[in-house]
Enzyme design. Sequence first.
Site, PDB file in Angstrom:
ATOM      1  N   HIS A   1      17.472  -7.004  -8.313  1.00 42.31           N
ATOM      2  CA  HIS A   1      16.158  -6.663  -7.778  1.00 42.31           C
ATOM      3  C   HIS A   1      15.303  -7.915  -7.757  1.00 42.31           C
ATOM      4  CE1 HIS A   1      12.166  -4.838  -7.360  1.00 42.31           C
ATOM      5  NE2 HIS A   1      12.806  -3.824  -6.823  1.00 42.31           N
TER       6      HIS A   1
ATOM      7  N   ASP B   1      18.759   2.279  -5.517  1.00 42.55           N
ATOM      8  CA  ASP B   1      19.773   2.636  -4.530  1.00 42.55           C
ATOM      9  C   ASP B   1      21.149   2.890  -5.150  1.00 42.55           C
ATOM     10  OD1 ASP B   1      18.032   2.304  -2.265  1.00 42.55           O
ATOM     11  OD2 ASP B   1      18.187   0.147  -2.581  1.00 42.55           O
TER      12      ASP B   1
ATOM     13  N   HIS C   1      16.620  -4.051   2.582  1.00 41.83           N
ATOM     14  CA  HIS C   1      15.542  -3.191   2.064  1.00 41.83           C
ATOM     15  C   HIS C   1      16.068  -1.762   1.956  1.00 41.83           C
ATOM     16  CE1 HIS C   1      11.658  -2.013   0.863  1.00 41.83           C
ATOM     17  NE2 HIS C   1      11.042  -1.937   2.020  1.00 41.83           N
TER      18      HIS C   1
ATOM     19  N   SER D   1       8.477  -3.012   3.472  1.00 39.52           N
ATOM     20  CA  SER D   1       7.854  -1.908   4.209  1.00 39.52           C
ATOM     21  C   SER D   1       6.380  -1.748   3.849  1.00 39.52           C
ATOM     22  CB  SER D   1       8.609  -0.600   3.963  1.00 39.52           C
ATOM     23  OG  SER D   1       8.705  -0.305   2.587  1.00 39.52           O
TER      24      SER D   1
ATOM     25  N   ARG E   1      13.704   3.969 -11.859  1.00 37.61           N
ATOM     26  CA  ARG E   1      14.043   4.992 -10.865  1.00 37.61           C
ATOM     27  C   ARG E   1      15.528   5.340 -10.934  1.00 37.61           C
ATOM     28  NH1 ARG E   1      11.865   1.859  -5.721  1.00 37.61           N
ATOM     29  NH2 ARG E   1      13.168   0.313  -6.783  1.00 37.61           N
TER      30      ARG E   1
END
Length: 473
Positions: A351, A406, A304, A274, A360
Amino acid sequence: MVEDGLLPLNPHKQTTPSNHPNPFLFNLIFAGNMDQLKQLFYEKAQNAAKEVKELLKEHGDKKVDDVLLDQVFGGMRDITCMLWEPSLLDAEEGIRFRGYSIPELREKLPRAEGGTEPLPEGLFWLMMVGEIPTKEQVKWLTENWNRRANVPEHVFRAIDSLPHDTHPMTQLSIGVLAMQNTSVFAQRYNTGMNKSEYWDATYEDTMNLVARLPRVAAYIFRRTYHNGEHILPDISLDWAGNYTHMLGFNDEGFHEYMRLFLTIHADHEGGNASAHTTHLVGSTLSDPYLAFSAAMNALAGPLHGLANQEVIRWIQKMVDTLGTSKPTREQISEYVKSTLTGGRVIPGYGHAVLRKPDPRFMAQRQFAEDNIPDSDLVKIVWKIFDVVPPILSSLGKVKNPWPNVDAHSGAMLIHYGLKEFNYYTVLFGVSRSLGVLAATCWSRVLGLPLERPKSVTIDWVKEYLAKEYKAVV
């Protein structure tokens, strides 16, 4: 032309000698029309542009990377060939925003009154100018975005013209495109804007677009899942708090989580799909609305941003299959192995860059431990964290067996009542606007050119290898 949502700026007003190198900017600064963040950004950027020019003059011919054939065929993985100011990702250290880690951001960025998590406005300020803002500066930015947040009525009509079962990410992309007719950059470019002013128009579009996004995104949520029963904004709240309010949630715990969520998802350097899409489209001098809408189409891909939906689907299927919301580690282990045996991946794990647990993920885990430690779904996420890395490591083929961002967010959102997981990537998109649009401002102020990499064919590769082999022999 209205550039900040309220006050017209007149680029043709002459208050300086005609031979001034940039009378437009002179007028903005000295006539008092340039806001404090814009002026600070311009000053920082001028110093950076001078430094870049000197670096290229002295070192422009130096090699910074070698490209492997694996990278040519492998999605250009790890090729160093892009400038991106807001953040830098390190395989071992994780993401840093202007040098600050996520734990440091949680400690240093201003918070809402009585809150514990950073305000996303503070991160945007940091990404723009490289300085931790004061509470007063964040308050100014919140108020500025509130002034700019009015969404033209035709945008809602464009969204309403879509079938109700249209994916929320499609609605978001179209909603952003529908605002493009208000682009300051497009309007001023069509009237013959000087190149030295590109950054200014880009800044105005960035501020307007970021300000409007929560309203558009919340409209999509209420339209899709709550029969179009929309909730008006509350401008007494901060950017994240107002967004959460318009979604229909008044739990202050959820407001705090959304402040954290919108901060930690804001950027992940420039190579992700993105971010790179924003950079590529923007490099053609398409305005920020066109570039950001394209970025949202990239974010909607299963590899993504859509991954957060896949994680929670997989967990819910596991719970249904096992017949319990409190599975043991042994049960989870067997389910993980059956998933892998079936030729599927464990969503939320692995990742492209990181070689350690995603900071995160860890930030969300810390928030959950502090605020919702008794959630069954959250406990499942923690058990998966214990079980999956050893299994993936034992396969010997996985470079990074650790969870990414995620792997945790869906469980948190469901706990607070946002169970419509098809919407989760929209939340990601609203957050990602902060980083990619800050970077777009930097691209325009530094005058970065049209991106145009060289491509080759398979025949070219075979001929090249044949020549290389012949030369060696």
